[in-house]
Design an enzyme around this catalytic site. Structure first.
Site, PDB file in Angstrom:
ATOM      1  N   GLU A  67       0.841  -1.206   0.000  1.00 47.59           N
ATOM      2  CA  GLU A  67       0.000   0.000   0.000  1.00 47.59           C
ATOM      3  C   GLU A  67       0.876   1.256   0.000  1.00 47.59           C
ATOM      4  O   GLU A  67       0.614   2.218  -0.735  1.00 47.59           O
ATOM      5  CB  GLU A  67      -0.936   0.005   1.214  1.00 47.59           C
ATOM      6  CG  GLU A  67      -1.920   1.176   1.178  1.00 47.59           C
ATOM      7  CD  GLU A  67      -2.545   1.489   2.536  1.00 47.59           C
ATOM      8  OE1 GLU A  67      -1.810   1.484   3.546  1.00 47.59           O
ATOM      9  OE2 GLU A  67      -3.759   1.760   2.582  1.00 47.59           O
ATOM     10  N   TYR A  81      -4.920   9.516  -1.716  1.00 45.76           N
ATOM     11  CA  TYR A  81      -3.536   9.782  -1.276  1.00 45.76           C
ATOM     12  C   TYR A  81      -2.483   9.932  -2.379  1.00 45.76           C
ATOM     13  O   TYR A  81      -1.775  10.935  -2.427  1.00 45.76           O
ATOM     14  CB  TYR A  81      -3.070   8.694  -0.309  1.00 45.76           C
ATOM     15  CG  TYR A  81      -3.979   8.528   0.882  1.00 45.76           C
ATOM     16  CD1 TYR A  81      -3.927   9.414   1.954  1.00 45.76           C
ATOM     17  CD2 TYR A  81      -4.920   7.499   0.918  1.00 45.76           C
ATOM     18  CE1 TYR A  81      -4.771   9.273   3.041  1.00 45.76           C
ATOM     19  CE2 TYR A  81      -5.779   7.355   2.002  1.00 45.76           C
ATOM     20  CZ  TYR A  81      -5.703   8.245   3.058  1.00 45.76           C
ATOM     21  OH  TYR A  81      -6.554   8.106   4.122  1.00 45.76           O
ATOM     22  N   ASP A 135      -9.728   4.188  13.034  1.00 51.77           N
ATOM     23  CA  ASP A 135     -10.335   2.896  13.347  1.00 51.77           C
ATOM     24  C   ASP A 135      -9.272   2.137  14.150  1.00 51.77           C
ATOM     25  O   ASP A 135      -8.341   1.564  13.596  1.00 51.77           O
ATOM     26  CB  ASP A 135     -10.668   2.210  12.012  1.00 51.77           C
ATOM     27  CG  ASP A 135     -11.158   0.777  12.151  1.00 51.77           C
ATOM     28  OD1 ASP A 135     -11.044   0.195  13.245  1.00 51.77           O
ATOM     29  OD2 ASP A 135     -11.634   0.242  11.128  1.00 51.77           O
TER      30      ASP A 135
HETATM   31  N1  LIG Z   1     -13.525   1.314   8.640  1.00 54.28           N
HETATM   32  C1  LIG Z   1     -12.365   1.453   7.993  1.00 54.28           C
HETATM   33  N2  LIG Z   1     -11.204   1.253   8.670  1.00 54.28           N
HETATM   34  C2  LIG Z   1     -10.006   1.386   8.041  1.00 54.28           C
HETATM   35  O1  LIG Z   1      -8.979   1.178   8.701  1.00 54.28           O
HETATM   36  C3  LIG Z   1      -9.978   1.758   6.665  1.00 54.28           C
HETATM   37  C4  LIG Z   1     -11.191   1.980   6.000  1.00 54.28           C
HETATM   38  N3  LIG Z   1     -12.381   1.818   6.684  1.00 54.28           N
HETATM   39  N4  LIG Z   1     -11.240   2.313   4.694  1.00 54.28           N
HETATM   40  C5  LIG Z   1     -10.024   2.572   3.944  1.00 54.28           C
HETATM   41  C6  LIG Z   1      -8.836   1.901   4.476  1.00 54.28           C
HETATM   42  C7  LIG Z   1      -8.673   0.440   4.208  1.00 54.28           C
HETATM   43  N5  LIG Z   1      -7.959  -0.008   5.402  1.00 54.28           N
HETATM   44  C8  LIG Z   1      -7.990  -1.295   5.872  1.00 54.28           C
HETATM   45  C9  LIG Z   1      -8.900  -2.201   5.343  1.00 54.28           C
HETATM   46  C10 LIG Z   1      -8.941  -3.496   5.824  1.00 54.28           C
HETATM   47  C11 LIG Z   1      -8.085  -3.889   6.843  1.00 54.28           C
HETATM   48  C12 LIG Z   1      -8.147  -5.308   7.333  1.00 54.28           C
HETATM   49  O2  LIG Z   1      -9.113  -6.009   7.109  1.00 54.28           O
HETATM   50  N6  LIG Z   1      -7.100  -5.795   7.981  1.00 54.28           N
HETATM   51  C13 LIG Z   1      -6.986  -7.191   8.414  1.00 54.28           C
HETATM   52  C14 LIG Z   1      -6.072  -7.949   7.489  1.00 54.28           C
HETATM   53  C15 LIG Z   1      -6.387  -7.791   6.038  1.00 54.28           C
HETATM   54  C16 LIG Z   1      -5.228  -8.041   5.089  1.00 54.28           C
HETATM   55  O3  LIG Z   1      -4.099  -7.605   5.322  1.00 54.28           O
HETATM   56  O4  LIG Z   1      -5.478  -8.679   4.064  1.00 54.28           O
HETATM   57  C17 LIG Z   1      -6.366  -7.211   9.793  1.00 54.28           C
HETATM   58  O5  LIG Z   1      -6.652  -8.163  10.533  1.00 54.28           O
HETATM   59  O6  LIG Z   1      -5.573  -6.320  10.118  1.00 54.28           O
HETATM   60  C18 LIG Z   1      -7.175  -2.979   7.355  1.00 54.28           C
HETATM   61  C19 LIG Z   1      -7.137  -1.705   6.871  1.00 54.28           C
HETATM   62  C20 LIG Z   1      -7.646   1.114   6.228  1.00 54.28           C
HETATM   63  N7  LIG Z   1      -8.775   1.952   5.941  1.00 54.28           N
HETATM   64  O1  LIG Z   2      -5.871   4.691   6.900  1.00 52.28           O
HETATM   65  C1  LIG Z   2      -7.006   4.673   7.394  1.00 52.28           C
HETATM   66  C2  LIG Z   2      -8.151   4.822   6.621  1.00 52.28           C
HETATM   67  C3  LIG Z   2      -9.362   4.785   7.227  1.00 52.28           C
HETATM   68  N1  LIG Z   2      -9.479   4.611   8.562  1.00 52.28           N
HETATM   69  C4  LIG Z   2     -10.846   4.526   9.161  1.00 52.28           C
HETATM   70  C5  LIG Z   2     -11.297   5.589  10.102  1.00 52.28           C
HETATM   71  C6  LIG Z   2     -12.818   5.462  10.020  1.00 52.28           C
HETATM   72  O2  LIG Z   2     -13.234   4.367  10.828  1.00 52.28           O
HETATM   73  C7  LIG Z   2     -13.052   5.110   8.550  1.00 52.28           C
HETATM   74  C8  LIG Z   2     -13.336   6.329   7.698  1.00 52.28           C
HETATM   75  O3  LIG Z   2     -14.611   6.815   7.946  1.00 52.28           O
HETATM   76  P1  LIG Z   2     -14.935   8.394   7.988  1.00 52.28           P
HETATM   77  O4  LIG Z   2     -16.413   8.450   8.205  1.00 52.28           O
HETATM   78  O5  LIG Z   2     -14.530   8.971   6.658  1.00 52.28           O
HETATM   79  O6  LIG Z   2     -14.145   8.984   9.112  1.00 52.28           O
HETATM   80  O7  LIG Z   2     -11.807   4.536   8.130  1.00 52.28           O
HETATM   81  C9  LIG Z   2      -8.348   4.452   9.334  1.00 52.28           C
HETATM   82  O8  LIG Z   2      -8.413   4.267  10.562  1.00 52.28           O
HETATM   83  N2  LIG Z   2      -7.141   4.492   8.730  1.00 52.28           N
END
Ligand SMILES: Nc1nc(=O)c2c([nH]1)NC[C@@H]1CN(c3ccc(C(=O)N[C@@H](CCC(=O)O)C(=O)O)cc3)CN21
Ligand SMILES: O=c1ccn([C@H]2C[C@H](O)[C@@H](COP(=O)(O)O)O2)c(=O)[nH]1
Length: 264
Positions: free
Chosen positions: A58, A94, A169
């Site tokens: 990423e 980004y 998050d």
């Molecule tokens: N709600 C939310 N939280 C996020 O952290 C987030 C978003 N949305 N939207 C955009 C990006 C995408 N990101 C993500 C999305 C998925 C995982 C996740 O599922 N992580 C798993 C492993 C997945 C993998 O590496 O294949 C984990 O257990 O950490 C982490 C960050 C960070 N961002």
């Molecule tokens: O790099 C990232 C990208 C996204 N997030 C999380 C933070 C929020 O839970 C969602 C985004 O929702 P908004 O309503 O736009 O705030 O994704 C993160 O932690 N880190």
């Protein structure tokens, strides 16, 4: 990674419950800061195994200026799939803002190239800032930038980075964000001839989703292990020439992954 476990515990104990855009519900605080000394080991969670491959690809994808998920998918990374349109596009997120922020006269600003130049020419500057928050384009993005502004600082040959993350998050995003910016700081330090200093992580709306509480409590029962070391190929002197093979996380011993659903 005591800092991270302290954040989990702080939010579970002191956070306020609110509804949120995704309809999931969160418990959160506003304003929180963590600091990681990058000489003390690579800041990756040891109380849950992280998928470093997704984080490295990423970051390389951001640095290349790409905003289509094709490259990620070709390398087995699916973390952005839910937000892409049918062509895999995410809008000017980004990569676009970092490498080609559009100017009113039709030109583009390469903020990363400018940053490298300013670090080399004027290391003590207080203006080493990169921002992804482009108000004129936020509405065109699949998701407005969460890690939206970062600043570098040089003191005694050490390069530090502070990130402002407007929305965090804590269970799924934050561990990725810490490792990603720690790595970016180390990469930039290497190409700028500096040592890595601290990564300072400042959070705005720092929240745990309701369906991550159990997983957070499970993680809090675990004991952190010593941090691993990140090996970066010392031959690489150009930030845009790094490849996946130039990174090796050595001595990473971690507890098993903890599955959690992502809020879309
Ligand atoms: N709600 C939310 N939280 C996020 O952290 C987030 C978003 N949305 N939207 C955009 C990006 C995408 N990101 C993500 C999305 C998925 C995982 C996740 O599922 N992580 C798993 C492993 C997945 C993998 O590496 O294949 C984990 O257990 O950490 C982490 C960050 C960070 N961002
Ligand atoms: O790099 C990232 C990208 C996204 N997030 C999380 C933070 C929020 O839970 C969602 C985004 O929702 P908004 O309503 O736009 O705030 O994704 C993160 O932690 N880190």
């Amino acid at each position: 990674m005591r800092q991270y476990l302290d954040l989990l515990a702080h939010v579970l104990e002191n956070g306020v419950d609110r509804d949120d855009r995704t309809g999931t519900g969160t418990r959160g605080v506003f304003g929180y800061q963590m600091r990681f000394d990058l000489q003390a080991g690579f800041p990756v969670l040891t109380t849950k195994k992280l998928h470093l491959k997704s984080i490295i690809h990423e970051l390389l994808w951001f640095l290349s200026g790409d905003t289509n998920i094709r490259y990620l998918n070709e390398h087995g990374v699916t973390i952005w799939d839910e937000w892409a349109d049918k062509n895999g596009d995410l809008g000017p997120v980004y990569g676009a803002q970092w490498r080609s922020w559009p100017t009113p006269d039709g030109g583009h600003v390469d903020q990363i190239a400018n940053l490298l130049k300013s670090l080399r020419e004027n290391p003590h500057s207080r203006r080493h800032v990169v921002t992804a928050w482009n108000p004129a384009q936020v509405d065109e993005m699949a998701l407005p930038p969460c890690h939206c502004l970062f600043q570098f600082h040089v003191a005694e040959g050490r390069l530090s980075c502070q990130l402002y993350q407007r929305s965090a998050d804590i269970f799924l995003g934050v561990p990725f964000n810490i490792a990603s910016y720690a790595l970016l700081t180390m990469m930039i330090a290497q190409v700028a001839g500096l040592r890595a200093g601290d990564f300072v992580h400042t959070l705005g709306d720092a929240h745990l989703y309701q369906n991550h509480f159990e997983q957070a409590r499970e993680q809090l029962k675990r004991t952190p292990k010593p941090l691993p070391q990140m090996w970066i190929n010392p031959e690489v002197g150009d930030l845009f020439a790094f490849r996946y093979e130039d990174f090796r996380l050595e001595g990473y011993v971690a507890d098993p992954t903890i599955r959690a659903p992502i809020a879309v």
